[in-house]
Scaffold this motif. Structure first.
Motif, PDB file in Angstrom:
ATOM      1  N   CYS A   2      -1.459  30.874  11.023  1.00  0.00           N
ATOM      2  CA  CYS A   2      -1.974  29.841  10.123  1.00  0.00           C
ATOM      3  C   CYS A   2      -3.275  29.266  10.681  1.00  0.00           C
ATOM      4  O   CYS A   2      -3.332  28.887  11.842  1.00  0.00           O
ATOM      5  N   CYS A  22      -2.439  25.128  11.282  1.00  0.00           N
ATOM      6  CA  CYS A  22      -1.533  24.581  12.301  1.00  0.00           C
ATOM      7  C   CYS A  22      -1.158  25.582  13.387  1.00  0.00           C
ATOM      8  O   CYS A  22      -0.492  25.235  14.347  1.00  0.00           O
ATOM      9  N   CYS A  50       1.025  29.158   4.683  1.00  0.00           N
ATOM     10  CA  CYS A  50       1.913  28.714   5.751  1.00  0.00           C
ATOM     11  C   CYS A  50       3.093  27.912   5.190  1.00  0.00           C
ATOM     12  O   CYS A  50       2.913  27.036   4.344  1.00  0.00           O
ATOM     13  N   VAL A  92       4.785  25.774   6.797  1.00  0.00           N
ATOM     14  CA  VAL A  92       4.762  24.429   7.362  1.00  0.00           C
ATOM     15  C   VAL A  92       3.732  23.538   6.665  1.00  0.00           C
ATOM     16  O   VAL A  92       4.037  22.440   6.221  1.00  0.00           O
ATOM     17  N   CYS A  93       2.489  24.048   6.572  1.00  0.00           N
ATOM     18  CA  CYS A  93       1.417  23.155   6.107  1.00  0.00           C
ATOM     19  C   CYS A  93       0.658  23.714   4.914  1.00  0.00           C
ATOM     20  O   CYS A  93      -0.321  23.120   4.471  1.00  0.00           O
ATOM     21  N   GLY A 126      -1.302  26.049   4.850  1.00  0.00           N
ATOM     22  CA  GLY A 126      -2.631  26.535   5.261  1.00  0.00           C
ATOM     23  C   GLY A 126      -2.774  28.042   5.021  1.00  0.00           C
ATOM     24  O   GLY A 126      -1.788  28.744   4.794  1.00  0.00           O
TER      25      GLY A 126
END
Ligand SMILES: [Zn+2]
Length: 159
Positions: free
Chosen positions: A130, A133, A150, A152-153, A155
Motif C-alpha cells: 500500500c 500505509c 488497501c 486498511v486505508c 490506499g
C-alpha cells in the motif's frame, strides 16, 4: 526469551516476529526503528550515526552495536527481546556477544528463516504494498478485498 531473528526480505520475518513478541510478551527491536528514533531524538549516538550517513558512508559496526546495546538496556528488555535483522555480519555478531556478556545476558536462540529462491521470487513479484500505509498483500495468496485497494486505508497498491 532473548532471540535473534534472521532471514531475507520476503521470508515472512515480520509475520513470525509479530507471533513471537505476542507469545513471549517481549519487545520487537529492529535496528531500522532504533536508528530512526535516535536520529529523531538527536541522541549522542544518533548524531554520531548521522555524521556518517551525511557523508554517504556506512555506519561502522561499533556504532551500530552501541545503539543496539543502548536499546537492550532499556527497562522493557529485562524479560527479553526479539532482535530483528541484526547482527548482519560476523563482526557485528561477535561485538554483540561481547557486549551482551558485559551486560551478563545471553541469547536463548537464533531463528534463521530459510526459504527456497523460487518461493522467495514468487512472493516478492506478487507482493502488493500500500502506497499510503505500507500494508502488504500477495496477489495470489493474500489478496486485498478490493482490486488494487488497501483493506486498511483504501490506499493504492503497487507491486
Ligand atoms: Zn493502506
Amino acid at each position: 526469551m532473548r532471540v535473534v531473528l534472521l532471514g531475507p526480505p520476503g521470508a515472512g520475518k515480520g509475520t513470525q516476529a509479530a507471533k513471537l513478541i505476542n507469545k513471549y510478551n517481549i519487545p520487537h527491536i529492529s535496528t531500522g526503528d532504533i536508528f530512526r528514533k535516535n536520529l529523531k531524538e538527536k541522541t549522542k549516538l544518533g548524531l554520531k550515526a548521522k555524521e556518517y550517513m551525511d557523508k554517504g558512508l556506512l555506519v561502522p559496526d561499533e556504532l551500530v552495536v552501541d545503539i543496539v546495546k543502548d536499546r537492550l538496556t532499556e527497562e522493557d528488555c529485562t524479560e527479553g527481546f526479539l532482535l530483528d535483522g541484526f547482527p548482519r555480519t560476523v563482526e557485528q555478531a561477535e561485538a554483540l556477544k561481547a557486549e551482551m556478556s558485559k551486560l551478563k545476558i545471553s541469547l536463548d536462540g537464533v531463528i534463521n528463516i530459510e526459504i527456497k529462491d523460487e518461493i522467495l521470487i514468487d512472493r516478492l513479484t506478487n507482493r502488493l504494498v500500500c502506497k499510503k500505509c505500507g500494508a502488504t498483500y500477495n496477489a495470489k495468496s493474500n489478496k486485498p478485498k478490493k482490486d488494487n485497494a488497501c483493506d486498511v486505508c483504501d490506499g493504492e497498491l503497487y507491486i
